[in-house]
Design a protein around this motif. Structure first.
Motif, PDB file in Angstrom:
ATOM      1  N   TYR A   3       2.261  48.544   5.307  1.00  0.00           N
ATOM      2  CA  TYR A   3       3.897  48.576   4.351  1.00  0.00           C
ATOM      3  C   TYR A   3       4.011  47.280   4.118  1.00  0.00           C
ATOM      4  O   TYR A   3       4.623  47.054   2.884  1.00  0.00           O
ATOM      5  N   ARG A   4       3.848  46.215   4.709  1.00  0.00           N
ATOM      6  CA  ARG A   4       4.372  44.624   4.488  1.00  0.00           C
ATOM      7  C   ARG A   4       3.682  44.476   3.147  1.00  0.00           C
ATOM      8  O   ARG A   4       4.170  43.713   2.152  1.00  0.00           O
ATOM      9  N   THR A   5       2.434  44.574   3.067  1.00  0.00           N
ATOM     10  CA  THR A   5       1.634  44.281   1.967  1.00  0.00           C
ATOM     11  C   THR A   5       2.017  45.076   0.586  1.00  0.00           C
ATOM     12  O   THR A   5       2.195  44.453  -0.415  1.00  0.00           O
ATOM     13  N   PHE A   6       2.373  46.160   0.927  1.00  0.00           N
ATOM     14  CA  PHE A   6       2.823  47.288  -0.345  1.00  0.00           C
ATOM     15  C   PHE A   6       4.226  46.645  -0.797  1.00  0.00           C
ATOM     16  O   PHE A   6       4.291  46.491  -2.068  1.00  0.00           O
ATOM     17  N   VAL A   7       4.928  46.284   0.084  1.00  0.00           N
ATOM     18  CA  VAL A   7       6.353  45.782  -0.190  1.00  0.00           C
ATOM     19  C   VAL A   7       6.272  44.327  -0.790  1.00  0.00           C
ATOM     20  O   VAL A   7       6.702  44.231  -1.872  1.00  0.00           O
ATOM     21  N   THR A   8       5.380  43.367  -0.545  1.00  0.00           N
ATOM     22  CA  THR A   8       4.930  42.060  -1.268  1.00  0.00           C
ATOM     23  C   THR A   8       4.526  42.168  -2.606  1.00  0.00           C
ATOM     24  O   THR A   8       5.091  41.632  -3.440  1.00  0.00           O
ATOM     25  N   ALA A   9       3.417  43.274  -2.780  1.00  0.00           N
ATOM     26  CA  ALA A   9       3.069  43.576  -4.287  1.00  0.00           C
ATOM     27  C   ALA A   9       4.062  43.931  -4.997  1.00  0.00           C
ATOM     28  O   ALA A   9       4.160  43.488  -6.136  1.00  0.00           O
ATOM     29  N   GLN A  10       4.739  45.133  -4.544  1.00  0.00           N
ATOM     30  CA  GLN A  10       5.840  45.552  -5.293  1.00  0.00           C
ATOM     31  C   GLN A  10       6.877  44.521  -5.722  1.00  0.00           C
ATOM     32  O   GLN A  10       7.560  44.584  -6.758  1.00  0.00           O
ATOM     33  N   SER A  11       7.354  43.744  -4.717  1.00  0.00           N
ATOM     34  CA  SER A  11       8.254  42.554  -4.802  1.00  0.00           C
ATOM     35  C   SER A  11       7.849  41.709  -5.810  1.00  0.00           C
ATOM     36  O   SER A  11       8.657  41.152  -6.721  1.00  0.00           O
ATOM     37  N   LEU A  12       6.792  41.425  -5.925  1.00  0.00           N
ATOM     38  CA  LEU A  12       6.187  40.557  -6.934  1.00  0.00           C
ATOM     39  C   LEU A  12       6.162  41.154  -8.311  1.00  0.00           C
ATOM     40  O   LEU A  12       6.527  40.414  -9.488  1.00  0.00           O
ATOM     41  N   LEU A  13       5.829  42.367  -8.385  1.00  0.00           N
ATOM     42  CA  LEU A  13       5.902  43.138  -9.879  1.00  0.00           C
ATOM     43  C   LEU A  13       7.295  43.293 -10.196  1.00  0.00           C
ATOM     44  O   LEU A  13       7.640  43.230 -11.408  1.00  0.00           O
ATOM     45  N   MET A  14       8.038  43.551  -9.425  1.00  0.00           N
ATOM     46  CA  MET A  14       9.646  43.653  -9.598  1.00  0.00           C
ATOM     47  C   MET A  14      10.168  42.324 -10.210  1.00  0.00           C
ATOM     48  O   MET A  14      10.975  42.450 -10.906  1.00  0.00           O
ATOM     49  N   THR A  15       9.407  41.321  -9.647  1.00  0.00           N
ATOM     50  CA  THR A  15      10.165  39.908  -9.925  1.00  0.00           C
ATOM     51  C   THR A  15       9.780  39.870 -11.565  1.00  0.00           C
ATOM     52  O   THR A  15      10.581  39.293 -12.355  1.00  0.00           O
ATOM     53  N   ALA A  16       8.458  39.793 -11.791  1.00  0.00           N
ATOM     54  CA  ALA A  16       8.134  39.840 -13.087  1.00  0.00           C
ATOM     55  C   ALA A  16       8.634  40.863 -14.064  1.00  0.00           C
ATOM     56  O   ALA A  16       9.081  40.509 -15.140  1.00  0.00           O
ATOM     57  N   SER A  17       9.029  42.119 -13.634  1.00  0.00           N
ATOM     58  CA  SER A  17       9.572  43.085 -14.542  1.00  0.00           C
ATOM     59  C   SER A  17      11.003  42.421 -14.905  1.00  0.00           C
ATOM     60  O   SER A  17      11.685  42.556 -16.214  1.00  0.00           O
ATOM     61  N   SER A  18      12.004  42.139 -13.682  1.00  0.00           N
ATOM     62  CA  SER A  18      13.273  41.566 -13.774  1.00  0.00           C
ATOM     63  C   SER A  18      13.234  40.506 -14.599  1.00  0.00           C
ATOM     64  O   SER A  18      14.297  40.165 -15.413  1.00  0.00           O
ATOM     65  N   MET A  19      12.103  39.704 -14.641  1.00  0.00           N
ATOM     66  CA  MET A  19      12.177  38.269 -15.336  1.00  0.00           C
ATOM     67  C   MET A  19      12.280  38.500 -16.863  1.00  0.00           C
ATOM     68  O   MET A  19      13.047  37.711 -17.510  1.00  0.00           O
ATOM     69  N   VAL A  20      11.719  39.409 -17.530  1.00  0.00           N
ATOM     70  CA  VAL A  20      11.499  39.584 -18.616  1.00  0.00           C
ATOM     71  C   VAL A  20      12.145  40.779 -19.314  1.00  0.00           C
ATOM     72  O   VAL A  20      12.624  40.620 -20.807  1.00  0.00           O
ATOM     73  N   PHE A  21      12.884  41.554 -18.497  1.00  0.00           N
ATOM     74  CA  PHE A  21      13.593  42.991 -18.982  1.00  0.00           C
ATOM     75  C   PHE A  21      14.666  42.523 -19.978  1.00  0.00           C
ATOM     76  O   PHE A  21      14.536  43.053 -21.079  1.00  0.00           O
ATOM     77  N   PRO A  22      15.645  41.550 -19.543  1.00  0.00           N
ATOM     78  CA  PRO A  22      16.686  41.274 -20.661  1.00  0.00           C
ATOM     79  C   PRO A  22      16.146  40.602 -21.880  1.00  0.00           C
ATOM     80  O   PRO A  22      16.767  41.073 -22.868  1.00  0.00           O
ATOM     81  N   PHE A  23      15.024  39.932 -21.822  1.00  0.00           N
ATOM     82  CA  PHE A  23      14.441  39.035 -22.850  1.00  0.00           C
ATOM     83  C   PHE A  23      13.794  39.924 -23.811  1.00  0.00           C
ATOM     84  O   PHE A  23      13.621  39.810 -25.091  1.00  0.00           O
ATOM     85  N   TYR A  24      13.244  40.723 -23.083  1.00  0.00           N
ATOM     86  CA  TYR A  24      12.444  42.152 -23.980  1.00  0.00           C
ATOM     87  C   TYR A  24      13.408  42.835 -24.632  1.00  0.00           C
ATOM     88  O   TYR A  24      12.948  43.287 -25.864  1.00  0.00           O
ATOM     89  N   LEU A  25      14.396  43.077 -24.330  1.00  0.00           N
ATOM     90  CA  LEU A  25      15.495  43.957 -24.997  1.00  0.00           C
ATOM     91  C   LEU A  25      15.907  42.996 -26.100  1.00  0.00           C
ATOM     92  O   LEU A  25      15.986  43.740 -27.322  1.00  0.00           O
ATOM     93  N   LEU A  26      16.274  41.900 -26.073  1.00  0.00           N
ATOM     94  CA  LEU A  26      16.495  41.056 -27.181  1.00  0.00           C
ATOM     95  C   LEU A  26      15.261  41.115 -28.315  1.00  0.00           C
ATOM     96  O   LEU A  26      15.698  41.192 -29.409  1.00  0.00           O
ATOM     97  N   LEU A  27      14.171  40.999 -27.801  1.00  0.00           N
ATOM     98  CA  LEU A  27      13.125  40.971 -28.845  1.00  0.00           C
ATOM     99  C   LEU A  27      12.916  42.287 -29.255  1.00  0.00           C
ATOM    100  O   LEU A  27      12.870  41.953 -30.521  1.00  0.00           O
ATOM    101  N   ILE A  28      12.933  43.509 -28.762  1.00  0.00           N
ATOM    102  CA  ILE A  28      12.756  44.646 -29.594  1.00  0.00           C
ATOM    103  C   ILE A  28      14.163  44.573 -30.697  1.00  0.00           C
ATOM    104  O   ILE A  28      13.653  45.505 -31.373  1.00  0.00           O
ATOM    105  N   ARG A  29      15.201  44.330 -30.237  1.00  0.00           N
ATOM    106  CA  ARG A  29      16.269  44.533 -31.082  1.00  0.00           C
ATOM    107  C   ARG A  29      15.883  43.682 -32.324  1.00  0.00           C
ATOM    108  O   ARG A  29      16.336  44.015 -33.469  1.00  0.00           O
ATOM    109  N   ASN A  30      15.466  42.432 -32.131  1.00  0.00           N
ATOM    110  CA  ASN A  30      15.476  41.379 -33.145  1.00  0.00           C
ATOM    111  C   ASN A  30      14.101  41.852 -34.186  1.00  0.00           C
ATOM    112  O   ASN A  30      14.055  41.578 -35.316  1.00  0.00           O
ATOM    113  N   ILE A  31      13.087  42.810 -33.763  1.00  0.00           N
ATOM    114  CA  ILE A  31      12.211  43.195 -34.588  1.00  0.00           C
ATOM    115  C   ILE A  31      12.442  44.117 -35.583  1.00  0.00           C
ATOM    116  O   ILE A  31      12.214  44.169 -36.651  1.00  0.00           O
TER     117      ILE A  31
END
Length: 190
Positions: A3-31
């Motif tokens: 369980y702990r490994t699963f949470v760690t891996a998921q937390s890391l990918l959620m960090t990546a997703s959350s980091m880029v999501f607001p900027f990704y929305l701006l990017l797709i709006r500007n294209i």
């Protein structure tokens, strides 16, 4: 995988997703040239995800959650390398379809893996803790990215996110397979 490994891996990918999501929305709006193109691009993501959820659910039972989560993490690592170089609306639409499929993989297998990890032992508590840690890391990522973008280009954020997705994949690859609890009960017929 425990369980702990699963949470760690998921937390890391959620960090990546959350980091880029607001900027990704701006990017797709500007294209695109209009809000209708933005709406279509985002709608393609949502519709594709909706249509493949049942397929992903069946696949998770057949090939296992770990394989699908690995597919998601490596797939998103690749997508993050492509995002900064997208220049046309057609390429954006293709990216949205691919990300819709990957999003469905993540949403479905996150839940099936979590249920399989927690079945029979304080399920609610473990799910609550899982969401605590993935949400905390997501919030930290959004706040930190606001400061980072002042010093880096937006494109570099996607490269950092790709690296985080790869890190999550490596954690998952090093872990033993997820525990699988078979449910031999027959479903109730309506």
């Amino acid at each position: 995988m425990n369980y702990r490994t699963f949470v760690t891996a998921q937390s890391l990918l959620m960090t990546a997703s959350s980091m880029v999501f607001p900027f990704y929305l701006l990017l797709i709006r500007n294209i695109g040239d209009s809000y209708s193109q933005f709406g279509l691009a985002y709608g393609l993501f949502a519709l594709t995800g909706a249509l493949v959820h049942p397929v992903i659910g069946r696949l998770s039972d057949k090939v296992g959650d770990r394989s699908l989560i690995l597919f998601y993490t490596w797939g998103m690592a690749g997508m993050m390398l492509v995002v900064p170089i997208i220049k046309t609306v057609a390429a954006l639409y293709m990216l949205q379809i691919a990300m819709g499929i990957l999003g469905a993989v993540q949403k479905t297998t996150e839940k099936t893996a979590l249920v399989r990890q927690t079945q029979g032992s304080q399920t609610g508590e473990k799910i609550g803790n899982y969401h605590l840690w993935t949400s905390v890391w997501g919030a930290i990522a959004v706040m930190a990215t606001g400061y980072l973008v002042d010093f880096l280009t937006i494109g570099s954020l996607f490269y950092i996110a790709s690296f985080l997705y790869m890190g999550s994949a490596v954690i998952l690859m090093k872990a033993s397979p997820l525990k699988y609890y078979a449910n031999n009960e027959k479903p109730v017929q309506p």
